[in-house]
Motif scaffolding. Structure first.
Motif, PDB file in Angstrom:
ATOM      1  N   PRO A   1    -141.334 -21.652 -33.594  1.00 57.34           N
ATOM      2  CA  PRO A   1    -141.308 -21.896 -34.984  1.00 57.34           C
ATOM      3  C   PRO A   1    -142.345 -20.912 -35.833  1.00 57.34           C
ATOM      4  O   PRO A   1    -141.896 -20.602 -36.785  1.00 57.34           O
ATOM      5  CB  PRO A   1    -142.368 -23.039 -34.595  1.00 57.34           C
ATOM      6  N   GLU A   2    -143.174 -20.225 -35.021  1.00 58.55           N
ATOM      7  CA  GLU A   2    -143.866 -19.130 -35.586  1.00 58.55           C
ATOM      8  C   GLU A   2    -143.267 -17.968 -35.720  1.00 58.55           C
ATOM      9  O   GLU A   2    -143.946 -17.050 -36.539  1.00 58.55           O
ATOM     10  CB  GLU A   2    -145.285 -18.745 -34.655  1.00 58.55           C
ATOM     11  N   SER A   3    -141.854 -17.837 -35.356  1.00 63.43           N
ATOM     12  CA  SER A   3    -141.241 -16.554 -35.590  1.00 63.43           C
ATOM     13  C   SER A   3    -140.422 -16.701 -36.897  1.00 63.43           C
ATOM     14  O   SER A   3    -139.672 -15.577 -37.402  1.00 63.43           O
ATOM     15  CB  SER A   3    -140.194 -16.083 -34.503  1.00 63.43           C
ATOM     16  N   TYR A   4    -140.369 -17.777 -37.742  1.00 65.15           N
ATOM     17  CA  TYR A   4    -139.798 -18.047 -38.977  1.00 65.15           C
ATOM     18  C   TYR A   4    -140.655 -17.905 -40.183  1.00 65.15           C
ATOM     19  O   TYR A   4    -141.681 -18.269 -40.225  1.00 65.15           O
ATOM     20  CB  TYR A   4    -139.000 -19.303 -38.874  1.00 65.15           C
ATOM     21  N   ASP A   5    -140.112 -17.397 -41.229  1.00 67.68           N
ATOM     22  CA  ASP A   5    -140.786 -17.410 -42.537  1.00 67.68           C
ATOM     23  C   ASP A   5    -140.407 -18.709 -43.345  1.00 67.68           C
ATOM     24  O   ASP A   5    -139.419 -18.820 -44.069  1.00 67.68           O
ATOM     25  CB  ASP A   5    -140.152 -16.302 -43.368  1.00 67.68           C
TER      26      ASP A   5
ATOM     27  N   ILE B   1    -124.291 -26.565 -45.890  1.00 63.66           N
ATOM     28  CA  ILE B   1    -124.759 -26.944 -44.439  1.00 63.66           C
ATOM     29  C   ILE B   1    -125.652 -25.672 -44.037  1.00 63.66           C
ATOM     30  O   ILE B   1    -125.528 -24.547 -44.294  1.00 63.66           O
ATOM     31  CB  ILE B   1    -123.437 -26.776 -43.637  1.00 63.66           C
ATOM     32  N   VAL B   2    -126.865 -26.185 -43.523  1.00 62.66           N
ATOM     33  CA  VAL B   2    -127.904 -25.513 -43.133  1.00 62.66           C
ATOM     34  C   VAL B   2    -127.761 -25.380 -41.684  1.00 62.66           C
ATOM     35  O   VAL B   2    -128.424 -26.765 -41.105  1.00 62.66           O
ATOM     36  CB  VAL B   2    -129.267 -25.923 -43.898  1.00 62.66           C
ATOM     37  N   GLU B   3    -127.683 -24.556 -40.758  1.00 64.55           N
ATOM     38  CA  GLU B   3    -127.810 -24.763 -39.157  1.00 64.55           C
ATOM     39  C   GLU B   3    -128.658 -23.776 -38.733  1.00 64.55           C
ATOM     40  O   GLU B   3    -128.779 -22.792 -39.004  1.00 64.55           O
ATOM     41  CB  GLU B   3    -126.236 -24.258 -39.008  1.00 64.55           C
ATOM     42  N   GLY B   4    -129.451 -24.454 -37.709  1.00 65.46           N
ATOM     43  CA  GLY B   4    -130.444 -23.572 -36.992  1.00 65.46           C
ATOM     44  C   GLY B   4    -131.054 -24.422 -36.184  1.00 65.46           C
ATOM     45  O   GLY B   4    -131.503 -25.729 -36.103  1.00 65.46           O
ATOM     46  N   ILE B   5    -131.869 -24.019 -35.091  1.00 63.25           N
ATOM     47  CA  ILE B   5    -132.421 -24.494 -34.237  1.00 63.25           C
ATOM     48  C   ILE B   5    -133.570 -25.278 -34.617  1.00 63.25           C
ATOM     49  O   ILE B   5    -134.482 -26.180 -33.895  1.00 63.25           O
ATOM     50  CB  ILE B   5    -132.875 -23.529 -32.922  1.00 63.25           C
ATOM     51  N   ASN B   6    -134.008 -24.872 -35.709  1.00 60.50           N
ATOM     52  CA  ASN B   6    -135.461 -25.136 -36.359  1.00 60.50           C
ATOM     53  C   ASN B   6    -135.426 -26.233 -37.378  1.00 60.50           C
ATOM     54  O   ASN B   6    -136.459 -26.561 -38.013  1.00 60.50           O
ATOM     55  CB  ASN B   6    -136.272 -23.904 -36.724  1.00 60.50           C
TER      56      ASN B   6
END
Length: 316
Positions: free
Chosen positions: A149-153, A198-203
């Motif tokens: 989580p902390e690696s994303y803006d 469509i918004v795709e991502g692990i977070n």
């Protein structure tokens, strides 16, 4: 979460077997040709005709019904409020582990949604572009926590979604290069008045940690429908190893690849490296930050060892 708590939480979902789900299709959507399916496949994942027919056509029809419901509600509210408010995009969020096949699911939904009545404009955005650049991660000592989580803006991602849901016609999203393993400073994805995003991502289903200087909004607050792609971790690890081997023989061979140093690994060395990365980074992230978001989705697609969806769970 204990086993009893998990069981109770899953009671909020209606389960469907593959056979039961396949019967829900009313034939409102057209299938994909073999050539189209091939064009949507990942580097190690094939898309069978039966997977499209049994799983993705019913899902496409469900999503279309949800979008139409939103449109009718919007019109009713305009009439009630006596205002002509602009329609905003229908946003679909897709979450799941690294190597579980989120991107393939997202591409399939995009292809099928673009065939809905009226031929809506469908855009696909991955949250990888909202990772901090490598130089920022290096400065903060976060390179080995990339994807956490902390690696994303998150502020930039929230701002992007806010613009979409505010009716801004022309918005831009940053682009991530898997070859250089970094945000591409020379490229931006333009979204021009999309009907579906469509918004795709692990977070995408994660919530903000208490005490962190992050917005009070969650990414999922902007979604009209959310999907979690699930599988047993042993299967995901197997797929991750397979992908690592394929990349070693293809992308890693390019001098500009961030992982060029792995190009000459033997099969055994490549497997050991993939397992090491998984155990120290991706597996930890899955257990601590990704898997706990599964029950926040409106629909869970559970895959078997052959990448085929075996069960579907829809929130009641």
């Amino acid at each position: 979460m204990t086993t009893d708590e998990l069981t109770k939480s899953l009671e909020a979902f209606t389960p469907f077997s593959r056979t039961e789900w396949a019967k829900l299709s009313k034939g409102l959507s057209s299938a994909l040709s073999e050539q189209e399916r091939k064009g949507l496949e990942g580097i190690y994942e094939t898309i069978s005709e039966s997977e499209v027919q049994d799983i993705y056509l019913p899902l496409s029809e469900l999503l279309y019904k949800r979008m139409k419901h939103n449109m009718h509600l919007h019109d009713d509210m305009n009439q009630f409020l006596q205002k002509e408010r602009k329609r905003v995009p229908f946003i679909i969020g897709i979450a799941g582990s690294v190597s579980v096949g989120k991107s393939t699911t997202a591409r399939l939904i995009q292809a099928l949604a673009s065939r809905w009545p009226g031929k809506p404009k469908v855009s696909l955005v991955t949250t990888d572009g909202f990772l901090y650049p490598n130089e920022v991660l290096e400065e903060r000592g976060l390179m080995k926590r990339k994807g956490f989580p902390e690696s994303y803006d998150i502020r930039s991602l929230i701002s992007f979604l806010t613009d979409l849901k505010s009716g801004v016609d022309h918005v831009h999203a940053p682009v991530y290069s898997h070859l250089t393993y970094n945000v591409d400073k020379n490229d931006m994805q333009a979204l021009d008045a999309p009907d579906v995003v469509i918004v795709e991502g692990i977070n995408v289903l994660q919530v903000n940690k208490k005490g962190k200087r992050t917005p009070h909004l969650f990414v999922s607050d902007f979604f009209d429908f959310s999907i979690y792609v699930d599988a047993n971790e042993e299967n995901i690890l197997t797929w991750y190893i397979e992908r690592f081997h394929l990349l070693r023989n293809t992308a890693f061979q390019k001098p500009e690849s961030y992982f060029h140093r792995y190009r000459s690994l033997s099969d055994n060395e490549a497997t050991e490296m993939a397992v090491s990365i998984w155990r120290s980074i991706n597996g930890v992230n899955l257990e601590k930050n990704i898997k706990p978001t599964r029950l926040r989705a409106e629909l869970i697609l559970t895959k078997g060892p052959d990448h085929q969806v075996e069960q579907i769970q829809l929130r009641k």
